[in-house]
Design an enzyme around this catalytic site. Structure first.
Site, short mmCIF file in Angstrom:
data_model
loop_
_atom_site.label_atom_id
_atom_site.label_comp_id
_atom_site.label_asym_id
_atom_site.label_seq_id
_atom_site.Cartn_x
_atom_site.Cartn_y
_atom_site.Cartn_z
N CYS A 1 -15.46 7.10 8.61
CA CYS A 1 -16.00 7.44 9.92
C CYS A 1 -16.16 6.18 10.76
O CYS A 1 -16.27 5.09 10.25
CB CYS A 1 -17.36 8.11 9.76
SG CYS A 1 -17.30 9.50 8.63
N ARG B 1 -9.02 4.27 12.15
CA ARG B 1 -9.68 4.57 10.87
C ARG B 1 -9.44 6.02 10.45
O ARG B 1 -9.81 6.43 9.36
CB ARG B 1 -11.19 4.32 10.98
CG ARG B 1 -11.57 2.89 11.27
CD ARG B 1 -13.02 2.78 11.76
NE ARG B 1 -13.97 3.09 10.71
CZ ARG B 1 -14.51 2.17 9.91
NH1 ARG B 1 -14.15 0.92 10.03
NH2 ARG B 1 -15.40 2.50 9.00
N TRP C 1 -14.60 11.39 9.53
CA TRP C 1 -13.56 11.60 8.51
C TRP C 1 -14.24 12.46 7.46
O TRP C 1 -15.08 11.97 6.68
CB TRP C 1 -13.11 10.26 7.94
CG TRP C 1 -12.20 10.35 6.75
CD1 TRP C 1 -12.57 10.39 5.43
CD2 TRP C 1 -10.79 10.45 6.74
NE1 TRP C 1 -11.48 10.49 4.63
CE2 TRP C 1 -10.36 10.53 5.39
CE3 TRP C 1 -9.82 10.47 7.73
CZ2 TRP C 1 -9.02 10.62 5.02
CZ3 TRP C 1 -8.48 10.56 7.36
CH2 TRP C 1 -8.09 10.63 6.03
N ASN D 1 -21.98 7.25 8.15
CA ASN D 1 -20.73 7.07 7.40
C ASN D 1 -21.15 6.83 5.96
O ASN D 1 -21.90 5.90 5.68
CB ASN D 1 -19.96 5.86 7.95
CG ASN D 1 -18.67 5.64 7.17
OD1 ASN D 1 -18.22 6.54 6.45
ND2 ASN D 1 -18.09 4.46 7.29
N GLY D 2 -20.75 7.70 5.05
CA GLY D 2 -21.14 7.54 3.64
C GLY D 2 -21.39 8.91 3.03
O GLY D 2 -21.05 9.94 3.60
N GLU E 1 5.23 3.22 -10.88
CA GLU E 1 4.52 3.00 -9.61
C GLU E 1 4.75 1.59 -9.11
O GLU E 1 4.96 1.36 -7.92
CB GLU E 1 3.04 3.30 -9.80
CG GLU E 1 2.17 3.03 -8.60
CD GLU E 1 2.57 3.80 -7.34
OE1 GLU E 1 3.37 4.76 -7.45
OE2 GLU E 1 2.12 3.43 -6.24
N LYS F 1 6.40 0.71 -5.46
CA LYS F 1 5.75 -0.18 -4.48
C LYS F 1 6.72 -1.26 -4.03
O LYS F 1 6.88 -1.53 -2.85
CB LYS F 1 4.50 -0.82 -5.09
CG LYS F 1 3.32 0.10 -5.27
CD LYS F 1 2.59 0.42 -4.01
CE LYS F 1 2.95 1.66 -3.28
NZ LYS F 1 3.06 2.94 -3.91
N GLU G 1 9.85 0.15 -1.98
CA GLU G 1 9.63 0.80 -0.68
C GLU G 1 9.14 -0.16 0.39
O GLU G 1 9.30 0.10 1.57
CB GLU G 1 8.68 1.98 -0.81
CG GLU G 1 7.24 1.66 -1.11
CD GLU G 1 6.37 2.92 -1.06
OE1 GLU G 1 6.65 3.82 -0.27
OE2 GLU G 1 5.41 2.98 -1.84
N HIS H 1 18.45 2.11 -24.68
CA HIS H 1 19.32 3.26 -24.36
C HIS H 1 20.06 3.06 -23.04
O HIS H 1 20.44 4.04 -22.39
CB HIS H 1 18.48 4.53 -24.34
CG HIS H 1 17.75 4.76 -25.63
ND1 HIS H 1 18.35 5.25 -26.76
CD2 HIS H 1 16.47 4.49 -25.97
CE1 HIS H 1 17.48 5.31 -27.74
NE2 HIS H 1 16.32 4.85 -27.30
N LYS I 1 4.54 8.15 6.51
CA LYS I 1 3.33 8.19 5.68
C LYS I 1 3.17 9.56 5.04
O LYS I 1 2.72 9.69 3.93
CB LYS I 1 2.09 7.87 6.52
CG LYS I 1 0.79 7.87 5.73
CD LYS I 1 0.83 6.87 4.59
CE LYS I 1 -0.39 6.94 3.69
NZ LYS I 1 -0.24 6.11 2.46
C1 AGP Z 1 4.07 6.11 -1.91
O1 AGP Z 1 3.74 4.76 -1.66
C2 AGP Z 1 4.87 6.73 -0.79
N1 AGP Z 1 4.23 6.56 0.45
C3 AGP Z 1 5.29 8.17 -1.10
O2 AGP Z 1 5.97 8.18 -2.32
C4 AGP Z 1 4.11 9.18 -1.22
O3 AGP Z 1 3.37 8.91 -2.39
C5 AGP Z 1 4.72 10.60 -1.32
O4 AGP Z 1 5.42 10.86 -0.11
C6 AGP Z 1 3.65 11.68 -1.54
O5 AGP Z 1 2.76 11.69 -0.46
P1 AGP Z 1 1.38 12.53 -0.60
O6 AGP Z 1 0.60 11.88 -1.71
O7 AGP Z 1 0.72 12.41 0.72
O8 AGP Z 1 1.76 13.94 -0.96
#
Ligand code: AGP
Length: 616
Positions: free
Chosen positions: A2, A27, A74, A98-99, A482, A486, A489, A505, A611
């Site tokens: 928030c 935010r 938020w 906020n909290g 993961e 990271k 991407e 393999h 995003k």
């Molecule tokens: C992860 O860093 C990416 N931004 C992407 O893989 C993301 O995790 C994926 O699109 C799923 O998004 P969501 O968690 O909002 O469903």
């Protein structure tokens, strides 16, 4: 998180409040509101949705007042709506917050028995009632606020005004940020510096337990016992854009460093250490239903899918539930089998990912009960699921998911603990120990963040690599995936994550001096007999070295064996097996970040990425 703004001075402050809230829009929020105290007393205006809705309302109503507070919400408790928007008011007192108030349900019940009625579903409204009671009891606003805070457990950045004292703004801080701005004949309050920079660069960040009383010509600081504190303002020379990132170069870097806080917010109000019990608001699975569950299906995409892979380990180990997991885009098109007694868990930071929403609906249509693990209150997946377990990571602005991932792991572990206790597959002692370990994770994360320089050095050494491998075993295999995601991407370096046992393999054919290999080789006790894969991962390191590969190893503090074998050791504090994934991902996030930053890519908005993937 928030956004909060406040003003006390000589001018009508509605324009300042709106402008300040605009500076805090980054935010993330779902509703907004202002409260002003003027000649006609207290006026509160609130509106769901974008700030422009509130701005139109303010222009129409033209509230007057030289004292005021504003808020962008938020949502954490209660869906986004006009009624749940802040400020909340009661008998002439208005608050913004906020909290999270942990004991808001018991306080609400106590007040209800005393005759109070509530206009919202929020925990925040409690503050307005508690403080109004104290004001009516003859206390000034500062005393009234302090006395009310003594009854509250939880986190807060709180700002309070009362029509009984039109020249005083009181604020209090515990865990959520608040900053005071010093003006000429006026003073300001905000969650974050950007809201103040148009007026002043002389600021004072409030610290844990601080209370502050702002008037037109004075700023008085007190500790929780009412003792005056002397603290000098500091000069801020950030640009407004830098200020939105709290001095960090990128939102991603800021969000990596917010993970300890995000974990505390996600875990805090859900764990009862003494009983080993977990209280999951929004999850209506009782003992009978838990015992009737035959299988769990997890559907997710990207980082959330990797969190689901870790969650599979948790659920199978602790709740003895067979778990199937699939990337959502595959699940929805393969006419999946969903037997009776299935629980479908959809994991999604945004709660808007089209494939995940469709996969959850497919499982629901086939009879599964649905449970969403989401970071956005009121998002499509959260609304569509029967149960919702929110992560409280706060808005994640950077496209690359970081704090959402670690809070998803925490949420999945809490869920596995809860189901294990309900199904009788997990005793209270072991559950209490695991909760203790989980609550200790934020402090260990801070330790890793303090070692960022060594991770930066490794990133600089290998930032020109064209290909990289990430290897892990057991609970660390999803973390390797993961780490690779990271890196690829945000830096556009080709990176692949593999279960280390797969090297022979095929992938080992890739190894030569040009292919650095990140190996998660931490010692993670507690997986049980025969599941300790440390010796195996050391063997994988030897295999890579024998072929000239460079090793970047995640190593448990004090482990000289692996650190001698590695070209770069990224040190991680010791942790039990189930907690280790929350820690081990940190060095990988920072490694990817610094490689990308050194390569000059657009870290927060990488090419071709969004995003939230709301289309197929
Ligand atoms: C992860 O860093 C990416 N931004 C992407 O893989 C993301 O995790 C994926 O699109 C799923 O998004 P969501 O968690 O909002 O469903």
């Amino acid at each position: 998180m928030c956004g909060i703004v406040g003003y006390v001075g000589a001018e009508d402050c509605a324009p300042f409040l709106i402008a300040g809230l605009k500076r805090l829009e980054y935010r993330g929020y779902d509703s907004a509101g202002v409260a002003l105290v003027g000649e006609s007393g207290l006026e509160v205006l609130r509106s769901r949705g974008k700030l422009s809705n509130l701005e139109s309302l303010v222009l129409r109503k033209a509230p007057k007042g030289t004292l005021g507070i504003g808020h962008t919400r938020w949502a954490t408790h209660g869906r986004p709506s006009d009624e749940n928007a802040h400020p909340h008011s009661f008998r002439g007192v208005a608050v913004v917050h906020n909290g999270i108030i942990e004991n808001h349900l018991e306080l609400r019940e106590e007040l209800r028995r005393a005759g109070h009625t509530f206009a919202s579903e929020t925990d925040t409204e409690i503050f307005a009632h508690l403080i109004a009671e104290e004001v009516e009891g003859g206390h000034d606003l500062l005393q009234a606020t302090r006395r009310a805070l003594r009854r509250v457990r939880g986190t807060y950045a709180l700002a309070v005004v009362s029509e009984t004292d039109p020249h005083t703004l009181v604020a209090a801080k515990n865990a959520s940020p608040l900053v005071v701005g010093f003006g000429q004949g006026e003073n300001y309050l905000a969650s974050d510096v950007p809201a103040l920079l148009d007026r002043t660069r002389e600021v004072m960040f409030l610290e844990e337990g601080d209370l502050v009383r702002l008037r037109q010509d004075s700023v008085e600081l007190f500790d929780g016992d009412g003792q005056t504190i002397a603290r000098q303002p500091r000069h801020i020379d950030w640009t407004p854009v830098m200020a939105e990132k709290g001095g960090h170069k990128h939102f991603m870097h800021k969000e990596i460093h917010e993970q300890a806080r995000a974990l505390v917010d996600t875990i805090r109000s859900r764990t009862a250490l003494e009983t080993g019990d977990v209280v999951l608001d929004g999850v209506g699975i009782d003992e009978a239903l838990a015992k009737s569950l035959a299988r769990v299906t997890i559907v997710a995409c990207g980082t959330s899918y990797h969190a689901g892979l870790v969650g599979k380990h948790y659920l199978e180990s602790l709740a003895k539930l067979p778990v199937e997991i699939d990337v959502a885009s595959e699940f929805r098109y393969r006419d999946p089998l969903v037997p009776p007694g299935s629980l479908c868990i959809a994991i999604s930071q945004s709660g808007e990912t089209a494939d995940t929403l469709a996969a959850m609906r497919e499982a629901k249509a086939k009879g599964a009960r649905t449970l969403a693990v989401c970071n956005v209150v009121g998002s499509a997946i959260a609304r569509d699921a029967e149960d919702v377990l929110y992560t409280h990571a706060g808005p994640e602005i950077g496209v690359a998911s970081t704090k959402a991932f670690t809070t998803q792991l925490a949420a999945m572990l809490l869920l596995a603990l809860k189901l294990g206790r309900l199904r009788g597959t997990l005793d209270a002692d072991r559950a209490g120990k695991l909760l203790q370990d989980l609550r200790g994770a934020p402090a260990l994360i801070e330790k890793i963040l303090a070692r960022e320089d060594s991770i930066l050095a490794a990133a600089r050494t290998y930032s020109s690599a064209r290909d990289m491998l990430f290897l892990g075993r057991g609970l660390q295999a999803p973390v390797a995936l993961e780490g690779a995601l990271k890196l690829k991407e945000i830096s556009y370096v080709h990176a692949e994550g593999y279960p280390a046992g797969e090297m022979k393999h095929g992938p080992i054919a890739l190894i030569d001096e040009q292919v650095p290999v990140v190996v998660i080789a931490t010692r993670d006790p507690g997986r049980g007999h025969g599941q300790d894969t440390y010796e195996k991962i050391v063997g994988n390191i030897e295999e890579v070295r024998a072929r000239g590969g460079k090793i970047i190893a995640l190593v448990t503090d004090g482990d000289d064996l692996v650190s001698r074998l590695a070209d770069h050791a990224l040190w991680v504090p010791p942790a039990s097996a189930f907690i280790a994934p929350l820690l081990n991902v940190l060095p990988l996030q920072l490694f990817a970040y610094h490689v990308a930053d050194h390569r000059g890519t657009d870290v927060d908005q990488p090419r071709n990425l969004a995003k939230s993937v709301t289309v197929e």
